[in-house]
Design an enzyme around this catalytic site. Sequence first.
Site, PDB file in Angstrom:
ATOM      1  N   HIS A 193     128.368 -42.296  42.499  1.00  0.00           N
ATOM      2  CA  HIS A 193     129.173 -41.029  42.130  1.00  0.00           C
ATOM      3  C   HIS A 193     129.528 -40.961  40.696  1.00  0.00           C
ATOM      4  O   HIS A 193     129.392 -40.193  39.946  1.00  0.00           O
ATOM      5  CB  HIS A 193     130.337 -41.008  43.005  1.00  0.00           C
ATOM      6  CG  HIS A 193     129.798 -40.434  44.485  1.00  0.00           C
ATOM      7  ND1 HIS A 193     130.236 -41.188  45.621  1.00  0.00           N
ATOM      8  CD2 HIS A 193     129.265 -39.588  45.036  1.00  0.00           C
ATOM      9  CE1 HIS A 193     129.866 -40.879  46.528  1.00  0.00           C
ATOM     10  NE2 HIS A 193     129.235 -39.701  46.684  1.00  0.00           N
ATOM     11  N   GLY A 197     122.552 -37.147  43.379  1.00  0.00           N
ATOM     12  CA  GLY A 197     121.713 -38.091  43.355  1.00  0.00           C
ATOM     13  C   GLY A 197     120.184 -38.197  44.059  1.00  0.00           C
ATOM     14  O   GLY A 197     120.241 -37.323  45.081  1.00  0.00           O
TER      15      GLY A 197
END
Length: 284
Positions: free
Chosen positions: A36, A146
């Site tokens: 993250h 992602g």
Amino acid sequence: MLLIREPDEYRAHCAALRETGTLGFVPTMGALHEGHLALMRSAKQLTDRVAVSIFVNPTQFGPSEDFSRYPRDLGRDLRLCESAGVGLVFAPEASAMYPTNERTRVSVKSLTEGLCGTERPGHFDGVCTIVCKLFGLTGPCTAIFGRKDYQQLKVIEKMVGDLFLPVSVIGHRIVREPDGLAMSSRNRTLSADEHQQALAIGRSLAAAERAFAAGERAPSRLEAACRAMLRQAGLRESYVSCVHPNELTPWPGSIDGPHALLAIAAFAGATRLIDNCLLGENES
Ligand code: PAF
């Protein structure tokens, strides 16, 4: 760094930030890790200000899934956001995002039917609904996702295009632990033995990349080799699928494009892990 709980207040702050520059947005479910943080740093490089949402979205979990045991630690998450230079964190209550009178679900067809969609019915409707709500509040922005959740990325790109949302979606490379395990909030629920077993996922993808580079173009043989490695390590496979990288559909015969997505979902103990690679991406 500002922490906001109320949707209207968050919307107003995003609008104010945009008056002085561009806005980057990283939606998360918390339990933040280096993966993250890489998305946040990338947002910081691409835009002037960065907003992060932290919300464990109930509608994307099935009835027998791990919603209640999904890791939550807002204090730690806030410290990590601050260390990554985030300016604004939105961490709403579920009742604020899903008030009792709300009736809307967002659904992207076809792309959501295979891979994770097969065994997690309704999952992507939950993802699209919450991401659409978050995009609605955040407003025009560059949103970073992602590529570990490759199907999610493709579904969100499609939703944004189909609904003309004023969001530029960027996919970020998969961030891995030094031993090759793709970073995930769920990794912290693995025992040491399960973690070792889970390394077979990345190893099998790396072996498939080598086979593809050496000329293998039969999806069934690439998948079978991965399955064998997963089983040998003691992992319980959910799926191993070699599909078209944009349509996410199986190849009718051999792979006839420069790239193919090889995607894996497997259980190490009770923890479901996903990973993937874009075959052919690192060639030429
Ligand atoms: O990838 C995630 O963490 C979630 O699916 C997302 C995009 C934050 C939506 O809840």
